[in-house]
Design an enzyme around this catalytic site. Structure first.
Site, PDB file in Angstrom:
ATOM      1  N   LYS A  36      24.580  44.421  64.349  1.00 36.64           N
ATOM      2  CA  LYS A  36      25.689  43.739  65.766  1.00 36.64           C
ATOM      3  C   LYS A  36      27.005  43.944  65.184  1.00 36.64           C
ATOM      4  CE  LYS A  36      24.556  39.146  64.516  1.00 36.64           C
ATOM      5  NZ  LYS A  36      23.921  37.831  65.408  1.00 36.64           N
ATOM      6  N   TYR A 258      57.592  33.700  57.177  1.00 36.40           N
ATOM      7  CA  TYR A 258      57.881  31.739  57.831  1.00 36.40           C
ATOM      8  C   TYR A 258      57.638  30.500  57.681  1.00 36.40           C
ATOM      9  CZ  TYR A 258      57.528  35.887  61.732  1.00 36.40           C
ATOM     10  OH  TYR A 258      57.189  37.333  62.354  1.00 36.40           O
TER      11      TYR A 258
END
Length: 365
Positions: A36, A258
């Site tokens: 999956k 940042y």
């Protein structure tokens, strides 16, 4: 797009997948390879093929769409959908030969109304409390499955804490499951597959192996939990790498990225690397992650940005185009998914499944 121009790549070692499947498969039980989430980020189709070659006999998926994708790739092994089929998907799933899981009256009616006539796997909730029947409902539900014209091919459950070898929960869940199986058989049902073991139980709880084990994260070489270290020889299958795109020398006191949440205490060489949180290198790794350059570890400097991050290389030589390894081995050094997960406050599962689709997968071996 004619090619990949950015040097950020996830390499997947298919020989490691084959090795892990062989190492994990119990001698007396079959193995389901759980592919999956695009094979936990490793590529579902290549992983499925290699797992089957190595001895897996079943594949497990979370969604009908994932099973259909495997069928479109001409993979014909049995595929179990690990949750009930969404309403409206039953006929297409049946046409593709997907095996459904069932545990509600609504889900069973939908399968019957769609005219399915094959086998289903009934899921019993023994303590995970996500989905599944209460154990006492298993015998009458299995009878209802048969009355609907379907066969009870399997009965299964899922463990909540199998990676914790010193916790009694797995043993308690196994006892509830065995009692439910006894009641199911007393009601006249003989499921071909009784299965309970996930990766942790496959590695650490041999009494849970029964007829089939479902192996997910361990197949990719990642431990479900630290207590399982050393029980099975696992080889990590993913290596996430990039290259230095820019180098600059900055004086002490400069802030990086940042928010300037990383500030240089001394003059230092800063390397920029073209990978960021949009690629799956999580923002939580800001200021705590480590990468490998020229076989040495260096800290991620400042906030991880969407497309790039910075690395503090101190006084060491570094040049543009130097290889940067964010996950995997370089020289004698290795960064494992479990370690990255600890830095980010998460689990190894998220580290590899977070690597986004814009990072090319290169399969080797």
């Amino acid at each position: 797009m004619t090619g990949a121009f950015r040097p950020t790549v996830a390499e997947v070692d298919l020989e490691a997948i084959r090795h892990n499947v062989r190492a994990l498969k119990p001698p007396l039980a079959e193995l389901m390879a759980v592919v999956k989430a695009d094979g936990y980020g490793h590529g579902d189709i290549p992983v499925a093929r290699e797992a089957l070659e190595a001895g897996a006999t079943w594949l497990g998926v979370a969604m009908v769409e994932e099973g259909l994708r495997l069928r479109e790739a001409e993979i014909d092994a049995p595929i179990l959908v690990l949750s009930e089929l969404p309403t409206g998907s039953e006929r297409e799933a049946a046409a593709a030969g997907l095996t459904p899981t069932c545990y509600t009256d609504h889900g069973l009616r939908a399968l019957a109304e769609a005219g399915l006539g094959g086998g289903v796997h009934v899921k019993v909730d023994t303590g995970m409390h996500r989905v599944g029947l209460q154990p006492e409902r298993a015998p009458p539900f299995c009878s209802a499955v048969r009355e609907a014209g379907l066969q009870v091919e399997g009965v299964w459950t899922h463990f909540a804490r199998s990676e914790e070898l010193d916790d009694p929960t797995t043993g308690e869940q196994l006892k509830r499951f065995e009692e439910a199986l006894d009641a199911v058989e007393a009601a006249g049902h003989r499921p071909r597959y009784r299965h309970a073991a996930n990766s942790g139980a496959t590695m650490g709880w041999p009494d849970t192996h029964l007829d089939l084990v479902r192996v997910g994260i361990a197949m990719y070489g990642i431990l479900p939990g630290p207590q399982l270290e050393g029980l099975v020889d696992l080889r990590p299958a993913m290596r996430l790498r990039s290259r230095v795109s820019m180098v600059k020398r900055l004086p002490a006191g400069e802030g990086i990225s940042y928010g300037h949440r990383y500030r240089l205490e001394r003059e230092s060489t800063i390397a920029t690397v073209p990978i960021g949180y949009a690629d799956g290198y999580m923002r939580a790794l800001s200021n705590v992650g480590r990468v490998l350059i020229r076989g040495r570890r260096y800290p991620v400097a400042g906030t991880v940005t969407m497309d790039q991050l910075m690395v503090d290389c101190g006084e060491d030589p570094v040049e543009r185009n130097d290889e940067v390894v964010l996950l995997g081995r370089q020289g004698d050094q290795e960064i494992r998914a479990e370690e990255v997960a600890a830095w980010a406050g998460t689990i190894g599962y998220q580290v590899v499944t977070s690597v986004s689709a814009r990072v090319p997968r290169v399969h080797r071996g």
